[in-house]
Enzyme design. Structure first.
Site, PDB file in Angstrom:
ATOM      1  N   HIS A 157      17.712  45.568 -58.591  1.00 50.32           N
ATOM      2  CA  HIS A 157      17.205  45.882 -57.240  1.00 50.32           C
ATOM      3  C   HIS A 157      17.193  47.392 -56.984  1.00 50.32           C
ATOM      4  CE1 HIS A 157      18.008  41.564 -56.366  1.00 50.32           C
ATOM      5  NE2 HIS A 157      19.078  41.795 -57.106  1.00 50.32           N
ATOM      6  N   SER A 278       2.996  72.910 -58.907  1.00 50.52           N
ATOM      7  CA  SER A 278       2.174  72.716 -57.719  1.00 50.52           C
ATOM      8  C   SER A 278       1.501  74.027 -57.389  1.00 50.52           C
ATOM      9  CB  SER A 278       3.059  72.260 -56.557  1.00 50.52           C
ATOM     10  OG  SER A 278       2.472  72.620 -55.327  1.00 50.52           O
ATOM     11  N   LYS A 284       8.089  73.218 -57.538  1.00 52.67           N
ATOM     12  CA  LYS A 284       7.794  71.863 -58.023  1.00 52.67           C
ATOM     13  C   LYS A 284       7.656  71.767 -59.541  1.00 52.67           C
ATOM     14  CE  LYS A 284       6.910  68.537 -55.919  1.00 52.67           C
ATOM     15  NZ  LYS A 284       5.777  68.205 -55.057  1.00 52.67           N
TER      16      LYS A 284
END
Ligand code: ARG
Length: 465
Positions: A157, A278, A284
């Site tokens: 999960h 980016s 990034k």
């Protein structure tokens, strides 16, 4: 001017839109090598059976070889007016060797021709995919052996569940890839029968030898029913299903890489080689390759869907609808090939942050099951009761904001007096993974043994290939 290949009864040339919707050369030119191989096999067989002269066959085969090298060198002009690869090749053959070229099409049709060509093409694709998946497996096994001891959180999960080893996690994908390869091999076995000689749909009155052409093209045998031979595309569907399942496996792995490399998670780093920056946010480092592997899966599943839909309403035998079998499949196979190579590259590139993984592995009371197991093993408690006792200890730990291994023994004993300090030893993530020695379990020794076994299997395969 009407089409010179089939225009005998046609007075007018086709409308421009007719030509545009009918033409397939943009796609089926990629079958040129297979088309020429099949034509050479057919011509030689015709001569061996006395259906054409051996001199004609010799000229046909030589002409076909010339065309093969012309196309290979990029010096061939494909003509849209000639519709497809079959007629482009035959027309060029006529230019090269004259009227004898017209004998090549004896006892065959474009219907068995295209079915043969595409079977050969899909077979080549299967073989390439198999090799690419074997390299993917080798990369995984390499890294698994390197990280047999690296502890990471295992999730269910997407919640921290139990500690596992990173090597074990990688070997899971080796197993998946092995089944993927098995599916491709199964498809190959059923695919490997020759449609050539089925002609348009009913077979032929000429004394052809279908066993000879089948053998010359590496097929196991000729297909037994001429209607079936020109009508079915199940071999493409089956290969696309294998491709779709493989792509889904790769996509799940790609998704894990996206999660692992997120700064929120930070379990794994990819180098500059497999990330992009980016244009606006200088900090990034984006896992584009993984994201695109995940996305390309859509093309593969889409191609399978599209062809299932094309085929579902078709009566026997050949219908022109089936011309739509190639573009999607070729695109899907190319997407899969790129995805496998990109994943292989990322597997070799990725660097787990072992320290962070270890800490994360112990978060969320990940060794609670180990405590419950200790209660069962040492105190002979029924597992249900042990589960309950451990649950109360976890609740206590949560209340005091402590990891499980930091809960004082006295506090545990207040819940279950028979707990001893020995129980605390099972609570480390290291002890947890080391104890999972059941067959297929995550213990480092298991992982090493399995990885070595895979090395041997892959090496043996390579030796046999
Ligand atoms: N271009 C066709 C295809 O890909 C070849 C077979 C054409 N046969 C026909 N009867 N028109 O399916």
């Amino acid at each position: 001017m009407s089409n010179k290949m089939w225009g005998g009864r046609f007075g007018e040339s086709p409308d421009a839109i007719m030509e545009e919707i009918n033409v397939s050369i943009d796609v089926d030119q990629h079958l040129y090598a297979q088309d020429i191989a099949a034509s050479k096999a057919h011509a030689s067989m015709l001569a061996a059976q006395g259906i054409i002269t051996s001199n004609d066959a010799k000229n046909i085969v030589a002409g076909l070889d010339t065309i093969l090298s012309e196309i290979g060198k990029g010096g061939f002009t494909f003509k849209r007016a000639l519709e497809d690869i079959h007629m482009n090749v035959e027309s060029r053959l006529g230019e090269l060797i004259g009227p004898a070229a017209g004998r090549l099409h004896t006892a065959r049709s474009r219907n068995d021709q295209v079915a043969t060509d595409f079977r050969l093409y899909v077979r080549d694709t299967i073989d390439q995919t198999d090799r690419a998946l074997a390299s993917f497996q080798r990369a995984l096994v390499d890294r698994a052996l390197e990280h047999a001891d690296t502890v990471m959180p295992g999730f269910t999960h997407l919640q921290t569940a139990q500690p596992v080893t990173f090597g074990h996690h990688l070997l899971a994908y080796v197993e998946m890839a092995a089944r993927d390869r098995g599916r491709f091999q199964d498809a190959r076995k059923r695919l490997n029968e020759s449609p050539l000689g089925a002609a348009a749909l009913a077979g032929t009155s000429f004394p052809i030898n279908r066993n000879a052409t089948a053998a010359a093209l590496g097929f196991d045998r000729p297909m037994a029913n001429s209607l079936d031979a020109v009508s079915d595309r199940d071999f493409v569907l089956e290969t696309l299903s294998a491709a779709a399942i493989t792509a889904v496996h790769l996509s799940r792995f790609a998704e894990e890489i996206v999660i692992w490399t997120s700064p929120l998670v930070g379990l794994v780093k990819l180098s500059d080689k497999f990330t992009t920056g980016s244009s606006i946010m200088p900090q990034k480092r984006n896992p584009d390759a993984a994201e695109l592997v995940r996305a390309k899966t859509g093309r593969v599943i889409g191609a399978l869907n599209a062809l299932l839909i094309v085929m579902k309403g078709l009566p026997l035998a050949y219908q022109k609808d089936m011309q739509e079998d190639k573009a999607g499949a070729m695109e899907a196979f190319a997407a899969l090939s790129l995805a496998v190579r990109a994943m292989t590259g990322m597997v070799l590139d990725l660097e787990p942050d072992a320290a962070r993984m270890k800490v994360a592995a112990g978060e969320g009371y990940a060794t609670a099951t180990d405590l419950a197991d200790w209660l069962v093993r040492t105190l002979k408690m029924p597992f249900r009761e042990a589960h309950h006792v451990t649950g109360r200890i976890v609740a206590k730990a949560a209340e005091d904001n402590l990891p499980l291994h930091k809960v004082p023994l006295a506090a545990m004993q207040a819940i279950e007096p028979r707990i001893t300090s020995e129980a605390l030893e099972v609570l480390s993530v290291q002890a947890s993974v080391e104890s999972r020695t059941s067959y297929g379990g995550t213990a480092p020794d298991n992982v090493r043994e399995q990885a070595k076994g895979w090395f041997k299997r892959l090496e043996k395969e390579e030796g046999a290939a």
